[in-house]
Design an enzyme around this catalytic site. Sequence first.
Site, PDB file in Angstrom:
ATOM      1  N   CYS A   1      26.713  38.032  48.710  1.00 17.68           N
ATOM      2  CA  CYS A   1      27.692  37.743  49.739  1.00 17.68           C
ATOM      3  C   CYS A   1      26.559  37.830  51.436  1.00 17.68           C
ATOM      4  O   CYS A   1      26.524  39.677  51.168  1.00 17.68           O
ATOM      5  CB  CYS A   1      29.337  38.410  49.568  1.00 17.68           C
ATOM      6  SG  CYS A   1      30.054  38.113  50.733  1.00 17.68           S
TER       7      CYS A   1
ATOM      8  N   CYS B   1      33.891  33.474  51.251  1.00 18.69           N
ATOM      9  CA  CYS B   1      34.445  34.749  50.653  1.00 18.69           C
ATOM     10  C   CYS B   1      34.871  34.684  49.189  1.00 18.69           C
ATOM     11  O   CYS B   1      34.892  33.292  48.933  1.00 18.69           O
ATOM     12  CB  CYS B   1      35.948  35.181  51.196  1.00 18.69           C
ATOM     13  SG  CYS B   1      36.496  36.530  49.923  1.00 18.69           S
TER      14      CYS B   1
ATOM     15  N   GLN C   1      50.672  39.620  39.923  1.00 14.21           N
ATOM     16  CA  GLN C   1      49.408  40.350  40.215  1.00 14.21           C
ATOM     17  C   GLN C   1      48.311  38.904  40.182  1.00 14.21           C
ATOM     18  O   GLN C   1      48.153  38.112  40.020  1.00 14.21           O
ATOM     19  CB  GLN C   1      49.298  40.349  37.887  1.00 14.21           C
ATOM     20  CG  GLN C   1      49.729  41.138  37.498  1.00 14.21           C
ATOM     21  CD  GLN C   1      49.082  42.565  37.415  1.00 14.21           C
ATOM     22  OE1 GLN C   1      47.835  42.784  37.510  1.00 14.21           O
ATOM     23  NE2 GLN C   1      49.538  43.844  36.441  1.00 14.21           N
TER      24      GLN C   1
ATOM     25  N   CYS D   1      46.225  51.813  36.504  1.00 15.36           N
ATOM     26  CA  CYS D   1      45.350  51.028  37.388  1.00 15.36           C
ATOM     27  C   CYS D   1      44.883  52.515  38.298  1.00 15.36           C
ATOM     28  O   CYS D   1      43.972  52.130  38.704  1.00 15.36           O
ATOM     29  CB  CYS D   1      46.089  50.204  38.963  1.00 15.36           C
ATOM     30  SG  CYS D   1      47.791  51.213  39.484  1.00 15.36           S
TER      31      CYS D   1
ATOM     32  N   ASP E   1      62.553  48.655  38.401  1.00 21.03           N
ATOM     33  CA  ASP E   1      62.139  48.685  39.419  1.00 21.03           C
ATOM     34  C   ASP E   1      62.803  49.584  40.612  1.00 21.03           C
ATOM     35  O   ASP E   1      63.626  49.101  40.778  1.00 21.03           O
ATOM     36  CB  ASP E   1      61.197  47.343  39.555  1.00 21.03           C
ATOM     37  CG  ASP E   1      59.836  47.830  40.774  1.00 21.03           C
ATOM     38  OD1 ASP E   1      58.662  48.152  40.061  1.00 21.03           O
ATOM     39  OD2 ASP E   1      59.997  47.982  41.839  1.00 21.03           O
TER      40      ASP E   1
ATOM     41  N   CYS F   1      32.130  44.517  54.644  1.00 18.63           N
ATOM     42  CA  CYS F   1      33.464  44.398  53.988  1.00 18.63           C
ATOM     43  C   CYS F   1      33.307  45.314  52.753  1.00 18.63           C
ATOM     44  O   CYS F   1      32.439  45.916  52.332  1.00 18.63           O
ATOM     45  CB  CYS F   1      33.045  43.120  52.926  1.00 18.63           C
ATOM     46  SG  CYS F   1      34.602  42.620  52.783  1.00 18.63           S
TER      47      CYS F   1
HETATM   48  C1  LIG Z   1      51.937  48.524  39.049  1.00 16.94           C
HETATM   49  S1  LIG Z   1      53.346  47.780  39.413  1.00 16.94           S
HETATM   50  C2  LIG Z   1      53.565  47.072  38.212  1.00 16.94           C
HETATM   51  C3  LIG Z   1      54.315  46.247  38.793  1.00 16.94           C
HETATM   52  C4  LIG Z   1      54.628  45.496  37.061  1.00 16.94           C
HETATM   53  N1  LIG Z   1      54.531  45.577  35.693  1.00 16.94           N
HETATM   54  C5  LIG Z   1      53.287  43.774  37.127  1.00 16.94           C
HETATM   55  O1  LIG Z   1      52.530  43.918  35.919  1.00 16.94           O
HETATM   56  O2  LIG Z   1      53.364  43.022  37.577  1.00 16.94           O
HETATM   57  C6  LIG Z   1      54.013  49.745  39.454  1.00 16.94           C
HETATM   58  C7  LIG Z   1      55.194  48.869  40.569  1.00 16.94           C
HETATM   59  O3  LIG Z   1      55.768  49.982  40.276  1.00 16.94           O
HETATM   60  C8  LIG Z   1      57.270  49.916  40.982  1.00 16.94           C
HETATM   61  N2  LIG Z   1      57.618  51.644  41.562  1.00 16.94           N
HETATM   62  C9  LIG Z   1      57.054  52.965  42.155  1.00 16.94           C
HETATM   63  N3  LIG Z   1      57.430  53.872  42.619  1.00 16.94           N
HETATM   64  C10 LIG Z   1      59.091  53.504  41.242  1.00 16.94           C
HETATM   65  C11 LIG Z   1      60.176  54.282  41.182  1.00 16.94           C
HETATM   66  N4  LIG Z   1      59.784  55.651  42.012  1.00 16.94           N
HETATM   67  N5  LIG Z   1      60.788  53.900  40.596  1.00 16.94           N
HETATM   68  C12 LIG Z   1      60.405  52.223  39.946  1.00 16.94           C
HETATM   69  N6  LIG Z   1      59.816  51.825  40.527  1.00 16.94           N
HETATM   70  C13 LIG Z   1      58.520  52.524  40.895  1.00 16.94           C
HETATM   71  C14 LIG Z   1      56.441  49.331  41.886  1.00 16.94           C
HETATM   72  O4  LIG Z   1      57.554  48.612  42.822  1.00 16.94           O
HETATM   73  C15 LIG Z   1      55.690  48.638  41.468  1.00 16.94           C
HETATM   74  O5  LIG Z   1      56.639  47.124  41.731  1.00 16.94           O
END
Ligand SMILES: C[S@@+](CC[C@H](N)C(=O)[O-])C[C@H]1O[C@@H](n2cnc3c(N)ncnc32)[C@H](O)[C@@H]1O
Length: 468
Positions: A73, A176, A299, A425, A349, A79
């Site tokens: 790139c 990009c 995602q 992650c 969530d 970037c």
């Molecule tokens: C890595 S994402 C997971 C997304 C989902 N599992 C997926 O595969 O698309 C982390 C998630 O944790 C939620 N989160 C962060 N802190 C939290 C908490 N204390 N209690 C509940 N959810 C929480 C965020 O809103 C977010 O959606």
Amino acid sequence: MKRKKILLQNVPVTGYAAEGKALAKVEGKVIFIEGAVPGDVVDVLLTRNKKDWAEGRVQQIHSFSPERVVPFCIHFGICGGCKWQMLPYEKQLEYKEQEVRDVVKRIGKLPDVTVLPILGAEKDIYYRNKLEFTFSNKKYLSKKDLETLGKDEWPGGALGYHVPKLYDKIIDITECWLMDEVNNIIRNSLREFAEKNKYSYYNIKEHKGFLRNVIIRYCTTGELMVNLVFGNEDRKEIEKISNFLLEKVPAITTLVYTINQKWNDSLHDLEPITFFGKGFVTEKLGEFNFKISPKSFFQTNTKQAEVLYNVVKDFASLKGNETVYDLYCGTGSIGIFLSKKAKEIIGVDVIEEAIMDAKENADLNHISSASFYTGDVIEICNDKFFSSHGTADVVIVDPPRAGLHPKLIGKLLEIASGKIVYVSCNVATQARDLQLLSEQYVVEKIQPVDMFPHTHHIESVALLSLKK
Ligand SMILES: C[S@@+](CC[C@H](N)C(=O)[O-])C[C@H]1O[C@@H](n2cnc3c(N)ncnc32)[C@H](O)[C@@H]1O
């Protein structure tokens, strides 16, 4: 008092450290270096200097590592997007896998855990379904640009990405590789049209200007959504630019726009207006459909999300009679992906909009065995919650980078589900949590998955089973 700059010269880079940094040792001190590759010999300007270790940036490369390849790139180096392009993809995968093995031993103190070979992406370019570009009156200028620019010459505005760590400077992106070529056509034609019509680009310091952001969502289903964000509500011009884009890019299936007159760029509290099409796109994961509205989380690498979810499915190995808790469920995609194999899915969530999307997605896929709840996991996941929704057979957790809250770990140890599938992650916080959970669980295996080629980010899935 100004601190003295320290430049280490002719440093041989010997290894790879976490988070995309390379490693060297100078007089017994470990140096973590940004922008280097094992095998390079470099000059390093220190940015932090502690007693036993230091951090620094490459200032000059004296000899290039044989591992290096030519980055593809033209924006590489400035970037912040694909910082590992100087390494062949196979090498990136090797380093990522090695990092998982290292942290499991070093932080998790679990030397015997099986780490499976990383699952690399089939496509290492064009893999993102979402990109976000910013208009700015302040274009980032490299040293070379500064030298060639006339003293009183205005460099012009930019449409592109933020320079890492500089909130008010934007790199004018002309290519990009993160999304199909359509992203280049959209961005570059918008820039051309804006310049021809002398539209103002947003000034983040004075908070004025017409053009602010462009967000593109391109799904594997072929559906393409553009969200144009404006700093003021000039309907006539909004219509003009929207019609121009629709004509230029007939592949756009829906175009929405958002008026943002706030000081920050976040859109969660603003209402997008549908200009053309249905106002959302539909993405597919396996046999399931997901509605993605302009504000929904999804995602960003659809193909690898499918790979990741299949690992979760495989690790959960459901028979059909299990109650599965999907904690940190986001828009419910993991739970929905597993739903045909479980008796019941209970998702939690903290983001209300995500839970609303999760419910809508369950309905869209005619799934009646899934229910979703809004709340903080450490408040919602109490004894009453578990007793009213049924004994957990499998718990899936997918926390943000910070990992699991110690209170949730305590609760997981208390409810003692047969299995935990931990999606992460951040391999460092995952390893820390695995160590705590290993009090009562055997960590059977860990599967790293590469969701973001050319970056140092790693996703990994761990399977834990309750000790007998
Ligand atoms: C890595 S994402 C997971 C997304 C989902 N599992 C997926 O595969 O698309 C982390 C998630 O944790 C939620 N989160 C962060 N802190 C939290 C908490 N204390 N209690 C509940 N959810 C929480 C965020 O809103 C977010 O959606």
